[in-house]
Scaffold this active site. Structure first.
Site, PDB file in Angstrom:
ATOM      1  N   GLU A 259       0.830  -1.198   0.000  1.00 55.18           N
ATOM      2  CA  GLU A 259       0.000   0.000   0.000  1.00 55.18           C
ATOM      3  C   GLU A 259       0.862   1.244   0.000  1.00 55.18           C
ATOM      4  OE1 GLU A 259      -3.020   0.230   2.907  1.00 55.18           O
ATOM      5  OE2 GLU A 259      -4.213  -1.369   2.039  1.00 55.18           O
TER       6      GLU A 259
ATOM      7  N   SER B  42     -21.978  -3.107 -13.560  1.00 54.95           N
ATOM      8  CA  SER B  42     -21.909  -4.150 -12.528  1.00 54.95           C
ATOM      9  C   SER B  42     -22.920  -3.951 -11.406  1.00 54.95           C
ATOM     10  CB  SER B  42     -20.488  -4.232 -11.939  1.00 54.95           C
ATOM     11  OG  SER B  42     -19.562  -4.579 -12.924  1.00 54.95           O
TER      12      SER B  42
ATOM     13  N   TYR C   1     -21.121 -11.350  -8.968  1.00 48.91           N
ATOM     14  CA  TYR C   1     -19.714 -11.650  -8.748  1.00 48.91           C
ATOM     15  C   TYR C   1     -19.378 -12.355  -7.433  1.00 48.91           C
ATOM     16  CZ  TYR C   1     -19.524  -8.212 -12.480  1.00 48.91           C
ATOM     17  OH  TYR C   1     -19.733  -7.537 -13.646  1.00 48.91           O
TER      18      TYR C   1
ATOM     19  N   ARG D 183     -22.046  -6.125 -25.263  1.00 49.74           N
ATOM     20  CA  ARG D 183     -23.128  -6.986 -24.800  1.00 49.74           C
ATOM     21  C   ARG D 183     -24.365  -6.114 -24.658  1.00 49.74           C
ATOM     22  NH1 ARG D 183     -22.105  -7.696 -19.559  1.00 49.74           N
ATOM     23  NH2 ARG D 183     -23.915  -6.407 -19.042  1.00 49.74           N
TER      24      ARG D 183
ATOM     25  N   ASP E 133     -28.209  -5.779 -23.325  1.00 50.69           N
ATOM     26  CA  ASP E 133     -29.104  -6.354 -22.314  1.00 50.69           C
ATOM     27  C   ASP E 133     -30.542  -5.902 -22.554  1.00 50.69           C
ATOM     28  OD1 ASP E 133     -26.690  -7.177 -21.325  1.00 50.69           O
ATOM     29  OD2 ASP E 133     -26.691  -5.836 -19.589  1.00 50.69           O
TER      30      ASP E 133
ATOM     31  N   GLU F 246     -29.580  -1.803 -21.536  1.00 49.68           N
ATOM     32  CA  GLU F 246     -28.330  -1.066 -21.687  1.00 49.68           C
ATOM     33  C   GLU F 246     -27.387  -1.820 -22.607  1.00 49.68           C
ATOM     34  OE1 GLU F 246     -26.944  -0.830 -17.630  1.00 49.68           O
ATOM     35  OE2 GLU F 246     -25.726  -2.627 -17.858  1.00 49.68           O
TER      36      GLU F 246
ATOM     37  N   ASN G  96     -23.121  -2.652 -23.007  1.00 54.61           N
ATOM     38  CA  ASN G  96     -21.864  -2.672 -22.265  1.00 54.61           C
ATOM     39  C   ASN G  96     -20.732  -2.867 -23.264  1.00 54.61           C
ATOM     40  OD1 ASN G  96     -19.618  -3.423 -20.594  1.00 54.61           O
ATOM     41  ND2 ASN G  96     -21.064  -3.913 -18.973  1.00 54.61           N
TER      42      ASN G  96
ATOM     43  N   GLY H 176     -17.966  -8.048 -18.985  1.00 51.14           N
ATOM     44  CA  GLY H 176     -17.150  -8.852 -18.093  1.00 51.14           C
ATOM     45  C   GLY H 176     -16.579 -10.081 -18.777  1.00 51.14           C
TER      46      GLY H 176
END
Length: 365
Positions: free
Chosen positions: A68, A192, A261, A301, A303, A316, A318, A322
């Site tokens: 980090e 997502s 996910y 893609r 939808d 929508e 994309n 993914g």
């Protein structure tokens, strides 16, 4: 016999976005599928501070072992930056005399600063081919308000909605009178299902809007559509083709981030979808039409909602779908006879072909 040099593919992943973790999962699959006989992998990690780093792999990131800096996880990699007009030259910022070159970039970035046209613009200035849509298609596809208005103008059916910017006066009761109950609230430029909420009354609507504004400066309030969630994949440039049609059903209230996910048992993916041939043809035709109307190239893609009365609405598009193990885009192509590795190869080839055509355009008169 002269050996053909491998094409160097920069896989760009991570990103300064709430979809950062999804990008890591997608990128791992893309890297694993890359044809090593044709391509050389160049992993480029974008951390949550927006720093670009050359890395050996992303295994340590998926394992949660990243270091980090300033509270932001980064990798032990080389800080790099593309050079405008450098034809794929990545300068090592620690030693400006050193560089790494890539022939094409595959952005596996979801959300803002990834699929909204910003990366695509940077790569165009750098003079390197980019997988997926170009600047305009990426920007339009990312903004649900703009894309829905363009689809509606083209006669493509979408659900009724309102769009609000931060600072607008919003009469929640009036919105609900117009749209009915319930409604869905969405950040305009995220994917997502991040920041998406279902509202059943005016107080819930206001709370959902306030929450969505934490992720975006513009939000959508959309009429609830009771129906099946249908999807279709598009692949190509000037003459794109469509995949078989798929369907998603979720045990959650809607197809949320967790259902996509985290909870692998929450969603049922059916490929091909159990719909009649006429409806399948309608979905595929509308997918191609939407792809063209929204100026997309490479991949997307699309939808849909399929209502009980048989009406079909585009939800929508994309432009960087993914590529995780639960993602519909590669699954629909696999069901169409296009293996994951060949899909990745075709996407890279499409990017390079489109770049070559653009290079032929005149830049002086």
């Amino acid at each position: 016999m002269v050996e053909t040099a491998l094409v160097k593919v920069g896989i760009l992943f991570g990103g300064k976005s709430v979809e950062h973790e999804v990008s890591l999962l997608s990128a791992k699959n893309v890297m694993d599928a890359l044809d090593s006989d044709r391509f050389e992998l160049v992993p480029i990690f974008v951390d949550k501070a927006g720093r670009w780093l050359l890395v050996d792999s992303l295994d340590f990131l998926l394992g949660g072992a990243a270091a980090e800096s300033d509270g932001v996880a980064i990798s032990p990699g080389l800080l790099v930056s593309f050079v405008p007009g450098g034809k794929g030259r990545l300068v090592h910022l620690s030693d400006m005399a050193s560089s790494t070159f890539v022939d094409v970039v595959f952005p596996v970035l979801h959300g803002s600063c990834g699929e909204d046209g910003s990366i695509q613009g940077l790569l165009k200035l750098a003079g390197v081919p980019c997988v997926g849509s170009e600047i305009i298609g990426s920007a339009i596809g990312m903004d649900k308000d703009v894309s829905k208005r363009l689809l509606r103008e083209a006669g493509i059916p979408v659900a009724p909605f309102y769009a609000f910017r931060r600072g607008d006066a919003i009469d929640c009761r009036k919105v609900l009178e117009e749209l009915g109950l319930p409604v869905f609230v969405k950040p305009a430029s995220l994917g997502s299902s991040v920041g998406v909420a279902k509202a059943e009354d005016a107080s819930e609507l206001q709370a959902a809007i306030d929450a969505a504004f934490k992720f975006d400066t513009k939000v959508l309030v959309e009429k609830f559509v009771e129906g099946r969630e249908i999807e279709c994949a598009v692949l190509g440039n000037g003459n794109p083709v469509t995949s078989v049609v798929g369907e998603i059903s979720s045990s959650h209230d809607f197809y949320s981030y967790e259902a996509k996910y985290i909870d692998k048992k929450a969603a049922k993916l059916t490929v091909p979808a159990n719909i009649d041939p006429t409806m399948t043809d309608r979905v595929r035709a509308l997918s191609l039409q939407s792809f063209h109307v929204l100026c997309c190239t490479g991949m997307a893609r699309v939808d849909f909602f399929l209502s009980k009365d048989g009406s079909l609405l585009v939800n929508e598009i994309n432009t960087i779908p993914g590529f995780t193990s639960m993602s519909m885009y590669p699954l629909m192509w696999q069901a169409s006879g296009l293996a994951y590795r060949e899909l990745i190869t075709q996407l890279i080839e499409l990017a390079m072909q489109r770049f070559a055509l653009n290079e032929e355009l005149k830049t002086s008169v």
